[in-house]
Design a protein around this motif. Sequence first.
Motif, PDB file in Angstrom:
ATOM      1  N   LEU A 267     -11.271  -2.527  -6.894  1.00 19.37           N
ATOM      2  CA  LEU A 267     -11.941  -1.609  -7.824  1.00 19.37           C
ATOM      3  C   LEU A 267     -11.251  -1.614  -9.171  1.00 19.37           C
ATOM      4  O   LEU A 267     -11.887  -1.412 -10.213  1.00 19.37           O
ATOM      5  CB  LEU A 267     -11.967  -0.198  -7.236  1.00 19.37           C
ATOM      6  CG  LEU A 267     -12.707  -0.051  -5.896  1.00 19.37           C
ATOM      7  CD1 LEU A 267     -12.749   1.412  -5.488  1.00 19.37           C
ATOM      8  CD2 LEU A 267     -14.116  -0.630  -5.965  1.00 19.37           C
ATOM      9  N   ASN A 268      -9.938  -1.792  -9.144  1.00 21.36           N
ATOM     10  CA  ASN A 268      -9.147  -2.009 -10.353  1.00 21.36           C
ATOM     11  C   ASN A 268      -7.869  -2.704  -9.914  1.00 21.36           C
ATOM     12  O   ASN A 268      -7.749  -3.103  -8.750  1.00 21.36           O
ATOM     13  CB  ASN A 268      -8.875  -0.702 -11.112  1.00 21.36           C
ATOM     14  CG  ASN A 268      -8.198   0.355 -10.245  1.00 21.36           C
ATOM     15  OD1 ASN A 268      -7.198   0.068  -9.592  1.00 21.36           O
ATOM     16  ND2 ASN A 268      -8.748   1.556 -10.239  1.00 21.36           N
TER      17      ASN A 268
ATOM     18  N   HIS B  52      -5.006  -1.790  -9.047  1.00 16.13           N
ATOM     19  CA  HIS B  52      -4.180  -1.212  -7.992  1.00 16.13           C
ATOM     20  C   HIS B  52      -4.966  -0.347  -7.010  1.00 16.13           C
ATOM     21  O   HIS B  52      -4.383   0.485  -6.314  1.00 16.13           O
ATOM     22  CB  HIS B  52      -3.040  -0.391  -8.616  1.00 16.13           C
ATOM     23  CG  HIS B  52      -2.109  -1.219  -9.444  1.00 16.13           C
ATOM     24  ND1 HIS B  52      -2.064  -1.132 -10.815  1.00 16.13           N
ATOM     25  CD2 HIS B  52      -1.211  -2.176  -9.110  1.00 16.13           C
ATOM     26  CE1 HIS B  52      -1.179  -1.991 -11.291  1.00 16.13           C
ATOM     27  NE2 HIS B  52      -0.651  -2.639 -10.277  1.00 16.13           N
ATOM     28  N   THR B  53      -6.289  -0.558  -6.934  1.00 15.24           N
ATOM     29  CA  THR B  53      -7.118   0.156  -5.967  1.00 15.24           C
ATOM     30  C   THR B  53      -7.963  -0.848  -5.191  1.00 15.24           C
ATOM     31  O   THR B  53      -8.761  -1.580  -5.785  1.00 15.24           O
ATOM     32  CB  THR B  53      -8.039   1.184  -6.648  1.00 15.24           C
ATOM     33  OG1 THR B  53      -7.244   2.059  -7.454  1.00 15.24           O
ATOM     34  CG2 THR B  53      -8.786   2.002  -5.611  1.00 15.24           C
TER      35      THR B  53
ATOM     36  N   ILE C  23      -4.296   2.519  -2.266  1.00 14.40           N
ATOM     37  CA  ILE C  23      -3.654   2.550  -3.576  1.00 14.40           C
ATOM     38  C   ILE C  23      -2.383   1.708  -3.499  1.00 14.40           C
ATOM     39  O   ILE C  23      -1.498   1.976  -2.680  1.00 14.40           O
ATOM     40  CB  ILE C  23      -3.316   3.982  -4.009  1.00 14.40           C
ATOM     41  CG1 ILE C  23      -4.559   4.875  -3.871  1.00 14.40           C
ATOM     42  CG2 ILE C  23      -2.785   3.991  -5.430  1.00 14.40           C
ATOM     43  CD1 ILE C  23      -5.760   4.414  -4.653  1.00 14.40           C
TER      44      ILE C  23
ATOM     45  N   SER D 241      -0.570   4.518  -0.451  1.00 13.57           N
ATOM     46  CA  SER D 241      -1.357   5.580   0.171  1.00 13.57           C
ATOM     47  C   SER D 241      -2.763   5.055   0.444  1.00 13.57           C
ATOM     48  O   SER D 241      -3.155   4.009  -0.088  1.00 13.57           O
ATOM     49  CB  SER D 241      -1.426   6.816  -0.736  1.00 13.57           C
ATOM     50  OG  SER D 241      -1.974   6.492  -1.999  1.00 13.57           O
ATOM     51  N   TRP D 242      -3.525   5.783   1.274  1.00 11.67           N
ATOM     52  CA  TRP D 242      -4.879   5.356   1.611  1.00 11.67           C
ATOM     53  C   TRP D 242      -5.707   6.573   2.000  1.00 11.67           C
ATOM     54  O   TRP D 242      -5.178   7.624   2.378  1.00 11.67           O
ATOM     55  CB  TRP D 242      -4.875   4.321   2.740  1.00 11.67           C
ATOM     56  CG  TRP D 242      -4.036   4.704   3.928  1.00 11.67           C
ATOM     57  CD1 TRP D 242      -4.409   5.420   5.028  1.00 11.67           C
ATOM     58  CD2 TRP D 242      -2.658   4.385   4.109  1.00 11.67           C
ATOM     59  NE1 TRP D 242      -3.358   5.571   5.881  1.00 11.67           N
ATOM     60  CE2 TRP D 242      -2.268   4.937   5.351  1.00 11.67           C
ATOM     61  CE3 TRP D 242      -1.712   3.682   3.358  1.00 11.67           C
ATOM     62  CZ2 TRP D 242      -0.968   4.816   5.842  1.00 11.67           C
ATOM     63  CZ3 TRP D 242      -0.415   3.559   3.842  1.00 11.67           C
ATOM     64  CH2 TRP D 242      -0.061   4.124   5.077  1.00 11.67           C
TER      65      TRP D 242
ATOM     66  N   GLU E 143     -10.657  -1.506  -2.104  1.00  9.39           N
ATOM     67  CA  GLU E 143     -11.653  -0.917  -1.205  1.00  9.39           C
ATOM     68  C   GLU E 143     -11.857  -1.844  -0.014  1.00  9.39           C
ATOM     69  O   GLU E 143     -12.061  -3.055  -0.178  1.00  9.39           O
ATOM     70  CB  GLU E 143     -12.985  -0.722  -1.935  1.00  9.39           C
ATOM     71  CG  GLU E 143     -14.074  -0.139  -1.042  1.00  9.39           C
ATOM     72  CD  GLU E 143     -15.438  -0.133  -1.709  1.00  9.39           C
ATOM     73  OE1 GLU E 143     -16.199   0.812  -1.459  1.00  9.39           O
ATOM     74  OE2 GLU E 143     -15.727  -1.069  -2.483  1.00  9.39           O
TER      75      GLU E 143
ATOM     76  N   THR F 292      -1.718  -7.474  -7.452  1.00  6.58           N
ATOM     77  CA  THR F 292      -2.931  -6.694  -7.693  1.00  6.58           C
ATOM     78  C   THR F 292      -3.841  -6.650  -6.469  1.00  6.58           C
ATOM     79  O   THR F 292      -3.691  -7.437  -5.523  1.00  6.58           O
ATOM     80  CB  THR F 292      -3.734  -7.284  -8.865  1.00  6.58           C
ATOM     81  OG1 THR F 292      -4.262  -8.572  -8.473  1.00  6.58           O
ATOM     82  CG2 THR F 292      -2.860  -7.434 -10.102  1.00  6.58           C
ATOM     83  N   ALA F 293      -4.792  -5.736  -6.524  1.00  7.06           N
ATOM     84  CA  ALA F 293      -5.789  -5.640  -5.461  1.00  7.06           C
ATOM     85  C   ALA F 293      -6.607  -6.921  -5.369  1.00  7.06           C
ATOM     86  O   ALA F 293      -7.049  -7.318  -4.292  1.00  7.06           O
ATOM     87  CB  ALA F 293      -6.704  -4.435  -5.718  1.00  7.06           C
TER      88      ALA F 293
ATOM     89  N   ALA G  31       0.854  -1.195   0.000  1.00  5.85           N
ATOM     90  CA  ALA G  31       0.000   0.000   0.000  1.00  5.85           C
ATOM     91  C   ALA G  31       0.886   1.241   0.000  1.00  5.85           C
ATOM     92  O   ALA G  31       1.743   1.399   0.853  1.00  5.85           O
ATOM     93  CB  ALA G  31      -0.903  -0.005   1.222  1.00  5.85           C
TER      94      ALA G  31
ATOM     95  N   LEU H 220      -9.996   3.432   0.931  1.00 11.80           N
ATOM     96  CA  LEU H 220      -9.389   3.110  -0.355  1.00 11.80           C
ATOM     97  C   LEU H 220      -7.883   3.036  -0.177  1.00 11.80           C
ATOM     98  O   LEU H 220      -7.268   3.955   0.372  1.00 11.80           O
ATOM     99  CB  LEU H 220      -9.732   4.171  -1.408  1.00 11.80           C
ATOM    100  CG  LEU H 220     -11.167   4.216  -1.928  1.00 11.80           C
ATOM    101  CD1 LEU H 220     -11.303   5.317  -2.978  1.00 11.80           C
ATOM    102  CD2 LEU H 220     -11.586   2.869  -2.511  1.00 11.80           C
TER     103      LEU H 220
END
Length: 512
Positions: free
Chosen positions: A174-175, A177-178, A110, A98-99, A180, A124-125, A96, A108
């Motif tokens: 969510l994608n 590299h994001t 990143i 940032s958040w 939730e 990946t996420a 991670a 969230l």
Amino acid sequence: MLKFLQAVKIAKKCAKMTACVLLIVSCDKLNNAKSISQPQVDTQPSSTELKRAIYSPVFQLDPHKVKMSADAAPLRDLLVGLMAYNTKGEVVPAIAQSWFTEDGKSWLFILDGKATWSNGKAVTAQDFAQSWQRLIDPKNHSLLAKYLIYMGIENAKAIIDQQKPILALGIKALNAHTLEIRLDRPNHQLPQMLAHVALLPTYQGQEPHSDHFVSNAAYQIKQISDNKLILKARSEDVPFQHVVYDLMTTMQQDSLFDIVENPPLSQKINIVKFPRLCSHYYEFNFNDPQLSKKEVREALRAMVSSANIGQVYGILSQSVIPHHLVKEREKPWRSIIVEQLLMKAGVSLKNPVKMTLLYDDSQMNSDIANQITRTLSQSDLFHITPKMVDWQTANQLREKKDYQLIRSGWCADYPDPLIFLQKFHSASPDNHSNYKNEVVDEKLNRLQAENLNQEQRALLIQEINDQLYSDVAVLPLFQYEHRVGVVSSLWGIDLNNDSEVIYSKDLRRILE
């Protein structure tokens, strides 16, 4: 109060937390420590190969099945999560980068777009989402799954109770590299909780296997057998290019290894003691007519603390919070005449304090209980009866509040002093001592509900800690220590690291 009760009802007692959720001076040269001496070895140690040992029957390569911190050492070299520990034991960003959160419930994260698995694929996420779904899956039978409830992950409890499907877990990619993360209550300390071993991701969330283990941390598996695991660095920047782990089931020559994770008590050479995020104390039953009087509790604390009981087992403490999590204020010295305190409480030779000391059946607990009994028996105003029971019985009696003075303790899975204070809220299900202070309740409510800055939070925690001391809420003894065998040629280890985590990537060898 109801909000607080919902927030802390899943907090576990020290012994239960150990079973369910484990568990967690940079670059100072360790031969400066008095407790370490250089072992006698026949050959010059390698500057590129690190030898580590674990007393355990098998190598545990699934982060969901780890039962003790020593078993997690190889996994920490192979896998890294959203957050990790630095050499000081602080939780820092890892995958991670940032958040963000507005309410403490919806988060969230990143992810690092450059992070890769050892097979060349991107981290990946979805790897995290699938890993946590496997963790919570009742079919996985992981004892660590309850940590997701403790974190407050949405629907975690309902999934464990098999009332909802695993896809209902509050985590979603969510994608690429994001990530939730949704919680069922505000938890502004969530990032601090994400370095736990149970949350380490596996490739596509799959159960890892030794013959095709895919790693995303500093090392990958080069070779594995029943009792030996050889890791190879994924980058040339790591000082130790190879790490050799040996499993030990019987006593072996200590000098063969650079680090021994859980050495037996018989090992005396090269032993380093690190602080642990665990406190050992005795709890009073505030419903007891004698112990409900502050003067009696204060007299007990004065006599026991003066005897330095427990110093051979850990770091003496006057607080339930481990030393490194709160700035200890100098307690004002005052002369305490125990007899005067007890007389003020109506205690006399004809009406002494009659008390049963309840403890569970380990050698350490037995030794400490006997020391307390001998210390208090020096006064004719105390009549103490030690009572040893098995661990399960002790917990049952504690939950029934059927005791007077009982051996207790608390451990944390991440470095936050609030963990050690929550149980003193009058509405906490873990408050078995019947302690109640409205000021403490109000400040704990603020800590739980408000998004405070670091200074505001630290002040509230210190005020609660001071109030517990003033109220003589418990009889504190010591902070636990973590024994590790470490040779003196290694640099990169902080003697104040209380995380119980030593990454091979952070170490290097300095030879005389």
